[in-house]
Design a protein around this motif. Structure first.
Motif, PDB file in Angstrom:
ATOM      1  N   GLY A   1      -4.163 -13.272  -3.129  1.00  9.12           N
ATOM      2  CA  GLY A   1      -3.528 -13.493  -1.837  1.00  9.12           C
ATOM      3  C   GLY A   1      -3.716 -12.409  -0.809  1.00  9.12           C
ATOM      4  N   GLY A   2      -4.106 -11.216  -1.223  1.00  7.44           N
ATOM      5  CA  GLY A   2      -4.415 -10.147  -0.285  1.00  7.44           C
ATOM      6  C   GLY A   2      -3.294  -9.782   0.665  1.00  7.44           C
ATOM      7  N   LEU A   3      -3.665  -9.548   1.897  1.00  8.58           N
ATOM      8  CA  LEU A   3      -2.754  -9.045   2.912  1.00  8.58           C
ATOM      9  C   LEU A   3      -1.508  -9.908   3.127  1.00  8.58           C
ATOM     10  CD1 LEU A   3      -2.258  -6.837   5.006  1.00  8.58           C
ATOM     11  CD2 LEU A   3      -3.663  -8.147   6.596  1.00  8.58           C
ATOM     12  N   PRO A   4      -1.631 -11.242   3.244  1.00  9.18           N
ATOM     13  CA  PRO A   4      -0.411 -12.030   3.483  1.00  9.18           C
ATOM     14  C   PRO A   4       0.614 -11.959   2.344  1.00  9.18           C
ATOM     15  CG  PRO A   4      -2.372 -13.348   3.943  1.00  9.18           C
ATOM     16  CD  PRO A   4      -2.830 -12.065   3.298  1.00  9.18           C
ATOM     17  N   VAL A   5       0.154 -11.766   1.112  1.00 12.22           N
ATOM     18  CA  VAL A   5       1.057 -11.748  -0.043  1.00 12.22           C
ATOM     19  C   VAL A   5       1.584 -10.348  -0.328  1.00 12.22           C
ATOM     20  CG1 VAL A   5       1.220 -12.147  -2.534  1.00 12.22           C
ATOM     21  CG2 VAL A   5      -0.009 -13.772  -1.081  1.00 12.22           C
ATOM     22  N   TYR A   6       0.692  -9.367  -0.431  1.00 10.50           N
ATOM     23  CA  TYR A   6       1.061  -8.027  -0.873  1.00 10.50           C
ATOM     24  C   TYR A   6       1.340  -7.044   0.263  1.00 10.50           C
ATOM     25  CZ  TYR A   6      -0.709  -9.716  -5.315  1.00 10.50           C
ATOM     26  OH  TYR A   6      -0.914 -10.442  -6.455  1.00 10.50           O
ATOM     27  N   GLY A   7       0.801  -7.324   1.443  1.00  8.45           N
ATOM     28  CA  GLY A   7       0.876  -6.373   2.538  1.00  8.45           C
ATOM     29  C   GLY A   7      -0.240  -5.367   2.421  1.00  8.45           C
ATOM     30  N   TYR A   8      -0.207  -4.379   3.310  1.00  7.79           N
ATOM     31  CA  TYR A   8      -1.230  -3.338   3.309  1.00  7.79           C
ATOM     32  C   TYR A   8      -1.020  -2.371   2.143  1.00  7.79           C
ATOM     33  CZ  TYR A   8      -2.627  -4.698   8.006  1.00  7.79           C
ATOM     34  OH  TYR A   8      -3.085  -5.400   9.082  1.00  7.79           O
ATOM     35  N   PRO A   9      -2.116  -1.802   1.610  1.00  7.31           N
ATOM     36  CA  PRO A   9      -1.955  -0.742   0.611  1.00  7.31           C
ATOM     37  C   PRO A   9      -1.328   0.478   1.272  1.00  7.31           C
ATOM     38  CG  PRO A   9      -4.299  -1.154   1.073  1.00  7.31           C
ATOM     39  CD  PRO A   9      -3.509  -2.110   1.881  1.00  7.31           C
ATOM     40  N   ILE A  10      -0.381   1.103   0.588  1.00  9.08           N
ATOM     41  CA  ILE A  10       0.269   2.296   1.136  1.00  9.08           C
ATOM     42  C   ILE A  10       0.024   3.514   0.251  1.00  9.08           C
ATOM     43  CG2 ILE A  10       1.998   1.030   2.451  1.00  9.08           C
ATOM     44  CD1 ILE A  10       4.008   1.605   0.215  1.00  9.08           C
ATOM     45  N   SER A  11      -0.811   3.358  -0.788  1.00  9.80           N
ATOM     46  CA  SER A  11      -1.204   4.495  -1.619  1.00  9.80           C
ATOM     47  C   SER A  11      -2.612   4.268  -2.127  1.00  9.80           C
ATOM     48  CB  SER A  11      -0.256   4.672  -2.816  1.00  9.80           C
ATOM     49  OG  SER A  11      -0.549   3.723  -3.829  1.00  9.80           O
ATOM     50  N   GLU A  12      -3.191   5.317  -2.632  1.00 13.56           N
ATOM     51  CA  GLU A  12      -4.434   5.218  -3.401  1.00 13.56           C
ATOM     52  C   GLU A  12      -4.044   4.770  -4.807  1.00 13.56           C
ATOM     53  OE1 GLU A  12      -7.478   5.816  -2.119  1.00 13.56           O
ATOM     54  OE2 GLU A  12      -6.502   6.178  -0.196  1.00 13.56           O
ATOM     55  N   VAL A  13      -5.021   4.546  -5.668  1.00 14.12           N
ATOM     56  CA  VAL A  13      -4.733   4.267  -7.078  1.00 14.12           C
ATOM     57  C   VAL A  13      -4.242   5.571  -7.707  1.00 14.12           C
ATOM     58  CG1 VAL A  13      -5.695   3.558  -9.293  1.00 14.12           C
ATOM     59  CG2 VAL A  13      -6.418   2.410  -7.186  1.00 14.12           C
ATOM     60  N   LEU A  14      -3.093   5.502  -8.388  1.00 13.95           N
ATOM     61  CA  LEU A  14      -2.436   6.662  -8.991  1.00 13.95           C
ATOM     62  C   LEU A  14      -2.229   6.426 -10.476  1.00 13.95           C
ATOM     63  CD1 LEU A  14       0.466   6.725  -6.375  1.00 13.95           C
ATOM     64  CD2 LEU A  14      -1.549   8.193  -6.319  1.00 13.95           C
ATOM     65  N   SER A  15      -2.114   7.489 -11.252  1.00  9.88           N
ATOM     66  CA  SER A  15      -1.674   7.382 -12.641  1.00  9.88           C
ATOM     67  C   SER A  15      -0.171   7.594 -12.647  1.00  9.88           C
ATOM     68  CB  SER A  15      -2.342   8.443 -13.510  1.00  9.88           C
ATOM     69  OG  SER A  15      -3.698   8.148 -13.668  1.00  9.88           O
ATOM     70  N   GLU A  16       0.536   6.676 -13.286  1.00 10.19           N
ATOM     71  CA  GLU A  16       1.994   6.740 -13.270  1.00 10.19           C
ATOM     72  C   GLU A  16       2.553   6.203 -14.577  1.00 10.19           C
ATOM     73  OE1 GLU A  16       4.877   4.191 -10.633  1.00 10.19           O
ATOM     74  OE2 GLU A  16       4.026   5.809  -9.443  1.00 10.19           O
ATOM     75  N   ARG A  17       3.629   6.798 -15.030  1.00 10.77           N
ATOM     76  CA  ARG A  17       4.299   6.322 -16.239  1.00 10.77           C
ATOM     77  C   ARG A  17       5.053   5.041 -15.916  1.00 10.77           C
ATOM     78  NH1 ARG A  17       6.670   9.917 -20.780  1.00 10.77           N
ATOM     79  NH2 ARG A  17       4.694  10.775 -20.191  1.00 10.77           N
ATOM     80  N   GLY A  18       4.802   4.001 -16.697  1.00 13.62           N
ATOM     81  CA  GLY A  18       5.467   2.726 -16.518  1.00 13.62           C
ATOM     82  C   GLY A  18       6.849   2.711 -17.134  1.00 13.62           C
TER      83      GLY A  18
END
Length: 73
Positions: free
Chosen positions: A10-27
Motif C-alpha cells: 500500500g505504500g504512502l497511502p497506507v503507511y505514510g512517509y518513512p520517518i527513520s532509516e532501517v534500524l536494529s531494535e529489540r522486539g
C-alpha cells in the motif's frame, strides 16, 4: 526487504512517509530485528519467517506503549 513490503502492501497511502532509516531494535519478544518507522506504522523484518509470506510484520506498538504507560507484563 522492508521497502519492498511497503510498496507491495500500500505504500504512502497506507503507511505514510518513512520517518527513520532501517534500524536494529529489540522486539517485544526480546529478539533483535531490523525495523523501520513510518508515520503510521513500524515494520519489522523477521528472517526466521523467510520461508513464509510474513517475513515483514507490523510492530506491536500499541502493546509497547501500553506497557510503558501502565506497567504491562
Amino acid at each position: 526487504m522492508i521497502a519492498d513490503q511497503w510498496i507491495a502492501k500500500g505504500g504512502l497511502p497506507v503507511y505514510g512517509y518513512p520517518i527513520s532509516e532501517v534500524l536494529s531494535e529489540r522486539g517485544y519478544d526480546g529478539n533483535t530485528y531490523q525495523v523501520q518507522y513510518f508515520e503510521r506504522y513500524r515494520l519489522e523484518y523477521h528472517p526466521d519467517l523467510a520461508s513464509t509470506p510474513y517475513v515483514v510484520l507490523l510492530g506491536q506498538l500499541g502493546r509497547q506503549i501500553y506497557d510503558a504507560q501502565y506497567g504491562g507484563r
